[in-house]
Design an enzyme around this catalytic site. Structure first.
Site, PDB file in Angstrom:
ATOM      1  N   TRP A 153       0.800  -1.224   0.000  1.00 20.45           N
ATOM      2  CA  TRP A 153       0.000   0.000   0.000  1.00 20.45           C
ATOM      3  C   TRP A 153       0.837   1.280   0.000  1.00 20.45           C
ATOM      4  O   TRP A 153       0.294   2.366  -0.088  1.00 20.45           O
ATOM      5  CB  TRP A 153      -0.920   0.011   1.239  1.00 20.45           C
ATOM      6  CG  TRP A 153      -0.205  -0.419   2.484  1.00 20.45           C
ATOM      7  CD1 TRP A 153      -0.223  -1.666   3.029  1.00 20.45           C
ATOM      8  CD2 TRP A 153       0.664   0.363   3.314  1.00 20.45           C
ATOM      9  NE1 TRP A 153       0.579  -1.715   4.149  1.00 20.45           N
ATOM     10  CE2 TRP A 153       1.138  -0.482   4.345  1.00 20.45           C
ATOM     11  CE3 TRP A 153       1.086   1.693   3.292  1.00 20.45           C
ATOM     12  CZ2 TRP A 153       2.009  -0.039   5.343  1.00 20.45           C
ATOM     13  CZ3 TRP A 153       1.963   2.127   4.276  1.00 20.45           C
ATOM     14  CH2 TRP A 153       2.417   1.271   5.284  1.00 20.45           C
ATOM     15  N   ASN A 154       2.145   1.161   0.152  1.00 18.16           N
ATOM     16  CA  ASN A 154       2.905   2.410   0.375  1.00 18.16           C
ATOM     17  C   ASN A 154       3.116   3.220  -0.899  1.00 18.16           C
ATOM     18  O   ASN A 154       3.130   4.440  -0.862  1.00 18.16           O
ATOM     19  CB  ASN A 154       4.228   2.116   1.094  1.00 18.16           C
ATOM     20  CG  ASN A 154       5.120   1.166   0.347  1.00 18.16           C
ATOM     21  OD1 ASN A 154       4.649   0.370  -0.466  1.00 18.16           O
ATOM     22  ND2 ASN A 154       6.403   1.237   0.601  1.00 18.16           N
ATOM     23  N   LYS A 177      -3.081  -7.949  -7.845  1.00 17.66           N
ATOM     24  CA  LYS A 177      -3.793  -8.026  -6.562  1.00 17.66           C
ATOM     25  C   LYS A 177      -3.187  -6.936  -5.670  1.00 17.66           C
ATOM     26  O   LYS A 177      -2.141  -7.115  -5.059  1.00 17.66           O
ATOM     27  CB  LYS A 177      -3.579  -9.411  -5.941  1.00 17.66           C
ATOM     28  CG  LYS A 177      -4.669  -9.886  -4.988  1.00 17.66           C
ATOM     29  CD  LYS A 177      -4.986  -8.973  -3.833  1.00 17.66           C
ATOM     30  CE  LYS A 177      -4.008  -9.097  -2.694  1.00 17.66           C
ATOM     31  NZ  LYS A 177      -4.272  -8.104  -1.607  1.00 17.66           N
ATOM     32  N   PRO A 178      -3.856  -5.766  -5.607  1.00 14.18           N
ATOM     33  CA  PRO A 178      -3.305  -4.680  -4.796  1.00 14.18           C
ATOM     34  C   PRO A 178      -3.558  -4.900  -3.306  1.00 14.18           C
ATOM     35  O   PRO A 178      -4.343  -5.772  -2.922  1.00 14.18           O
ATOM     36  CB  PRO A 178      -4.076  -3.456  -5.293  1.00 14.18           C
ATOM     37  CG  PRO A 178      -5.376  -4.000  -5.794  1.00 14.18           C
ATOM     38  CD  PRO A 178      -5.122  -5.404  -6.265  1.00 14.18           C
ATOM     39  N   ALA A 179      -2.916  -4.066  -2.477  1.00 11.96           N
ATOM     40  CA  ALA A 179      -3.107  -4.163  -1.019  1.00 11.96           C
ATOM     41  C   ALA A 179      -4.574  -3.880  -0.676  1.00 11.96           C
ATOM     42  O   ALA A 179      -5.254  -3.098  -1.361  1.00 11.96           O
ATOM     43  CB  ALA A 179      -2.200  -3.173  -0.315  1.00 11.96           C
ATOM     44  N   SER A 231       6.190  -7.433   2.622  1.00  7.87           N
ATOM     45  CA  SER A 231       7.057  -7.715   3.769  1.00  7.87           C
ATOM     46  C   SER A 231       7.853  -9.008   3.550  1.00  7.87           C
ATOM     47  O   SER A 231       7.426  -9.902   2.809  1.00  7.87           O
ATOM     48  CB  SER A 231       6.194  -7.853   5.023  1.00  7.87           C
ATOM     49  OG  SER A 231       5.270  -8.901   4.838  1.00  7.87           O
ATOM     50  N   LEU A 252      11.292  -7.202  -1.041  1.00  4.12           N
ATOM     51  CA  LEU A 252      10.826  -7.312   0.354  1.00  4.12           C
ATOM     52  C   LEU A 252      11.282  -6.139   1.219  1.00  4.12           C
ATOM     53  O   LEU A 252      11.677  -5.092   0.720  1.00  4.12           O
ATOM     54  CB  LEU A 252      11.287  -8.660   0.905  1.00  4.12           C
ATOM     55  CG  LEU A 252      10.933  -9.861   0.015  1.00  4.12           C
ATOM     56  CD1 LEU A 252      11.475 -11.147   0.582  1.00  4.12           C
ATOM     57  CD2 LEU A 252       9.427  -9.962  -0.190  1.00  4.12           C
ATOM     58  N   CYS A 285      10.240   1.241   1.599  1.00  2.00           N
ATOM     59  CA  CYS A 285      11.173   0.126   1.847  1.00  2.00           C
ATOM     60  C   CYS A 285      12.607   0.630   1.883  1.00  2.00           C
ATOM     61  O   CYS A 285      13.448   0.041   2.548  1.00  2.00           O
ATOM     62  CB  CYS A 285      10.999  -0.931   0.773  1.00  2.00           C
ATOM     63  SG  CYS A 285      11.089  -0.231  -0.874  1.00  2.00           S
TER      64      CYS A 285
HETATM   65  P1  NAD Z   1       2.455  -7.269   3.206  1.00  2.00           P
HETATM   66  O1  NAD Z   1       3.530  -8.277   2.981  1.00  2.00           O
HETATM   67  O2  NAD Z   1       1.641  -7.379   4.416  1.00  2.00           O
HETATM   68  O3  NAD Z   1       1.426  -7.276   1.978  1.00  2.00           O
HETATM   69  C1  NAD Z   1       1.838  -7.098   0.649  1.00  2.00           C
HETATM   70  C2  NAD Z   1       0.817  -7.705  -0.282  1.00  2.00           C
HETATM   71  O4  NAD Z   1       0.792  -9.110  -0.086  1.00  2.00           O
HETATM   72  C3  NAD Z   1      -0.625  -7.230  -0.053  1.00  2.00           C
HETATM   73  O5  NAD Z   1      -1.276  -7.091  -1.287  1.00  2.00           O
HETATM   74  C4  NAD Z   1      -1.236  -8.380   0.736  1.00  2.00           C
HETATM   75  O6  NAD Z   1      -2.625  -8.462   0.591  1.00  2.00           O
HETATM   76  C5  NAD Z   1      -0.537  -9.555   0.087  1.00  2.00           C
HETATM   77  N1  NAD Z   1      -0.518 -10.793   0.885  1.00  2.00           N
HETATM   78  C6  NAD Z   1      -0.549 -10.925   2.234  1.00  2.00           C
HETATM   79  N2  NAD Z   1      -0.527 -12.232   2.570  1.00  2.00           N
HETATM   80  C7  NAD Z   1      -0.458 -12.941   1.407  1.00  2.00           C
HETATM   81  C8  NAD Z   1      -0.399 -14.320   1.090  1.00  2.00           C
HETATM   82  N3  NAD Z   1      -0.434 -15.272   2.028  1.00  2.00           N
HETATM   83  N4  NAD Z   1      -0.333 -14.692  -0.204  1.00  2.00           N
HETATM   84  C9  NAD Z   1      -0.291 -13.758  -1.182  1.00  2.00           C
HETATM   85  N5  NAD Z   1      -0.372 -12.437  -0.939  1.00  2.00           N
HETATM   86  C10 NAD Z   1      -0.439 -12.025   0.340  1.00  2.00           C
HETATM   87  O7  NAD Z   1       3.187  -5.851   3.080  1.00  2.00           O
HETATM   88  P2  NAD Z   1       2.578  -4.401   3.317  1.00  2.00           P
HETATM   89  O8  NAD Z   1       2.383  -4.188   4.774  1.00  2.00           O
HETATM   90  O9  NAD Z   1       1.423  -4.194   2.386  1.00  2.00           O
HETATM   91  O10 NAD Z   1       3.789  -3.486   2.767  1.00  2.00           O
HETATM   92  C11 NAD Z   1       4.859  -3.103   3.536  1.00  2.00           C
HETATM   93  C12 NAD Z   1       6.071  -3.966   3.254  1.00  2.00           C
HETATM   94  O11 NAD Z   1       6.415  -3.930   1.880  1.00  2.00           O
HETATM   95  C13 NAD Z   1       7.308  -3.449   3.990  1.00  2.00           C
HETATM   96  O12 NAD Z   1       8.000  -4.532   4.576  1.00  2.00           O
HETATM   97  C14 NAD Z   1       8.151  -2.838   2.873  1.00  2.00           C
HETATM   98  O13 NAD Z   1       9.521  -2.785   3.126  1.00  2.00           O
HETATM   99  C15 NAD Z   1       7.812  -3.718   1.718  1.00  2.00           C
HETATM  100  N6  NAD Z   1       8.133  -3.034   0.476  1.00  2.00           N
HETATM  101  C16 NAD Z   1       9.218  -3.452  -0.265  1.00  2.00           C
HETATM  102  C17 NAD Z   1       9.573  -2.791  -1.436  1.00  2.00           C
HETATM  103  C18 NAD Z   1      10.767  -3.208  -2.274  1.00  2.00           C
HETATM  104  O14 NAD Z   1      10.890  -2.747  -3.400  1.00  2.00           O
HETATM  105  N7  NAD Z   1      11.639  -4.070  -1.783  1.00  2.00           N
HETATM  106  C19 NAD Z   1       8.825  -1.695  -1.862  1.00  2.00           C
HETATM  107  C20 NAD Z   1       7.735  -1.295  -1.085  1.00  2.00           C
HETATM  108  C21 NAD Z   1       7.387  -1.974   0.073  1.00  2.00           C
END
Ligand code: NAD
Length: 490
Positions: A153-154, A177-179, A231, A252, A285
């Site tokens: 979502w960020n 599949k967005p947040a 994450s 991640l 991130c």
């Molecule tokens: P999150 O991992 O909770 O969720 C990310 C996405 O995954 C969402 O769409 C969520 O619905 C989906 N998801 C959750 N459980 C799942 C599953 N079991 N199977 C498939 N999809 C699933 O992360 P968040 O809280 O939305 O975002 C923050 C995190 O993203 C932070 O850790 C940040 O560092 C990371 N991030 C990384 C980058 C990068 O380029 N490395 C960029 C932006 C954000």
């Protein structure tokens, strides 16, 4: 009609914005708590329909010349740029960042469309010599197939855009599949894809809980690649839970350090630290989580950083488009910020700026927090070892460059790191030894669309941005041909 009304409870399947069977979850404005619109949890039948549409569209989309796909992507970029104001407002409504910042993100999405449009027309292979001259090994690149793109979502536009544009340029089709809390920006991008004339089924958007809808894409045999940003915990789970062998790119979490040496331009370093620690409320991130400063300039740096943090404006990003910080996207990162703050202070950190929610009735119902500086932090504190994802930074002194590198690398993450120094020897020493996918020196803009961007260690596998960001969506094929001498005419 407002965009959010138009996209209320919708999914994009096979070129049509359909009403979801189960539009059951409210999306809230994080600055006010008001409901923006409802979002659907895609039903298994709807997920099947999206995968079927993407599979059906793959053959014709991948069969188009790269130049034809390029035209679509250029059109998409133009349409997004033309509608940047409305799309930015929508993003602020669901995510909280100030409108000017959201507009900047939308324009970067448009730039991404144009960048990958150009890459699409430059896809080529190579011919590799063999041991004997009657053979040629021809290496061609072919699109992988159907991509499941799962995003956080960020950065609701850019993180969709890097996957969408790389995949489409390569000839893949996609299901996004967005947040859960920011579905509408992705749907608005999907709507623009229809307007741009991208054929039905090439781009699909399904919304809903990650553990259900995202997981269904991970496990679906009809999805050939998962492109995930989120994450490390969920990334690892996804890697373990795929039920068929499929390609994966996992972008991640991070825990990004900044090193400030005694030769650094301190004002520039402070400006960089303020920008990269607090922009988007630190929900990046590649946010600077921890800063290591040469003991000789430590006090001066801290004093300037505290002044810089206190000078930032926190406000409702819709009403004050030029605010520095809007609302945080939800209660979760705000709670984690407060938890890391309390942990650090209880272990001896000094609070130099922020440390609380802003005062005022206008902040009562929103997820606001003031930019926070903590001094004298150690690796006993969560702030220095875990990703906070909030507007807070921990600072610690170092005595030698070796110690600075050791502290900076003391993490399971390896996404981005920052160095402020003037001496060429210092810059070379630090940038070679920092164990990170990105090292930004005397700048805090670690990524540009032209160069590969990706993490190492627990920060992930795979690359986005650059030509590499398109090749991630392609397979190599080796065609080995044996030739005979022509029988006539030599
Ligand atoms: P999150 O991992 O909770 O969720 C990310 C996405 O995954 C969402 O769409 C969520 O619905 C989906 N998801 C959750 N459980 C799942 C599953 N079991 N199977 C498939 N999809 C699933 O992360 P968040 O809280 O939305 O975002 C923050 C995190 O993203 C932070 O850790 C940040 O560092 C990371 N991030 C990384 C980058 C990068 O380029 N490395 C960029 C932006 C954000």
């Amino acid at each position: 009609m407002s965009i959010q009304k138009r996209l209320d409870g919708r999914l994009l399947i096979n070129g049509v914005l359909i009403a979801a069977q189960n539009p059951s979850t409210a999306v809230h404005n994080p600055a006010t708590g008001e409901v923006v619109a409802m979002t659907g949890s895609a039903h298994p039948q709807e997920i099947e329909a999206a995968v079927a549409a993407a599979r059906a569209a793959f053959q014709s989309w991948s069969g188009l010349p790269g130049k034809a796909r390029a035209k679509c992507l250029h059109r998409l970029g133009d349409l997004i740029e033309a509608d940047a104001d409305a799309m930015a407002q929508l993003m602020t409504l669901e995510q909280g960042k100030p409108v000017n910042e959201a507009r900047g993100e939308i324009l970067k999405l448009a730039e991404t469309c144009h960048f990958y449009a150009e890459e699409a027309s430059r896809i080529h292979g190579e011919t590799v010599p063999n041991d004997s001259t009657d053979f040629d090994s021809i290496i061609v690149r072919e699109p992988i197939g159907v991509v499941g793109a799962i995003t956080p979502w960020n950065y609701p536009a850019e993180l969709v855009g890097w996957k969408l544009c790389g995949a489409l340029a390569a000839g893949c089709t996609i299901i996004i599949k967005p947040a859960e809390i920011t579905p509408f920006t992705a749907l608005a991008i999907g709507e623009k894809c229809i307007e741009a004339g991208i054929p039905a089924g090439v781009v699909n958007v399904v919304t809903g809980p990650g553990a259900v809808v995202g997981q269904a894409l991970v496990e679906h045999p009809g999805v050939d690649k998962i492109a995930f940003t989120g994450s490390s915990k969920v990334g690892l789970h996804i890697q373990k839970s795929a039920t068929t062998v499929k390609r994966m790119a996992l972008e991640l979490g991070g825990n990004c350090p900044m090193i400030v040496t005694r030769s650094a331009d301190l004002d520039a370093a402070v400006k960089g630290a303020v920008r990269r620690s607090y922009r988007n409320c630190g929900q990046i991130c590649i946010a600077i989580n921890r800063i290591y400063v040469d003991r000789q300039v430590y006090d001066e740096f801290l004093q300037k950083l505290a002044v810089g943090a206190e000078a930032l404006t926190v406000a409702n990003g819709l009403e004050f488009p030029a605010a520095d910080l809007g609302a945080m996207a939800s209660a979760e990162p705000l709670n984690k910020t407060q938890e890391h703050l309390a942990d650090a202070v209880s272990k001896g950190a000094r609070l130099l700026a922020g440390g609380a929610r802003p005062n005022g009735a206008e902040f009562k119902n929103g997820h606001f927090f003031r930019p926070t500086v903590l001094a004298d932090c150690t690796h006993e504190m969560l702030i220095m070892t875990e990703e906070t994802f909030g507007p807070i930074v921990g600072v610690a002194p170092f005595e030698t460059l070796q110690e600075a590198v050791q502290l900076a690398n003391d993490t399971p993450y390896g996404l981005a790191s920052y160095v402020y120094a003037k001496g060429a020897d210092e810059i070379r020493f630090l940038s070679r030894l920092l164990d990170y996918g990105n090292v930004a020196v005397n700048t805090v803009d670690a990524g540009i669309i032209n160069a590969p961007y990706g993490g190492r260690k627990q920060s992930g596998v795979g690359y986005e941005h650059g030509r590499e960001g398109m090749l991630e969506y392609m397979n190599f094929k080796h065609i080995r041909v044996r030739f005979d001498m022509p029988s006539e005419g030599i």
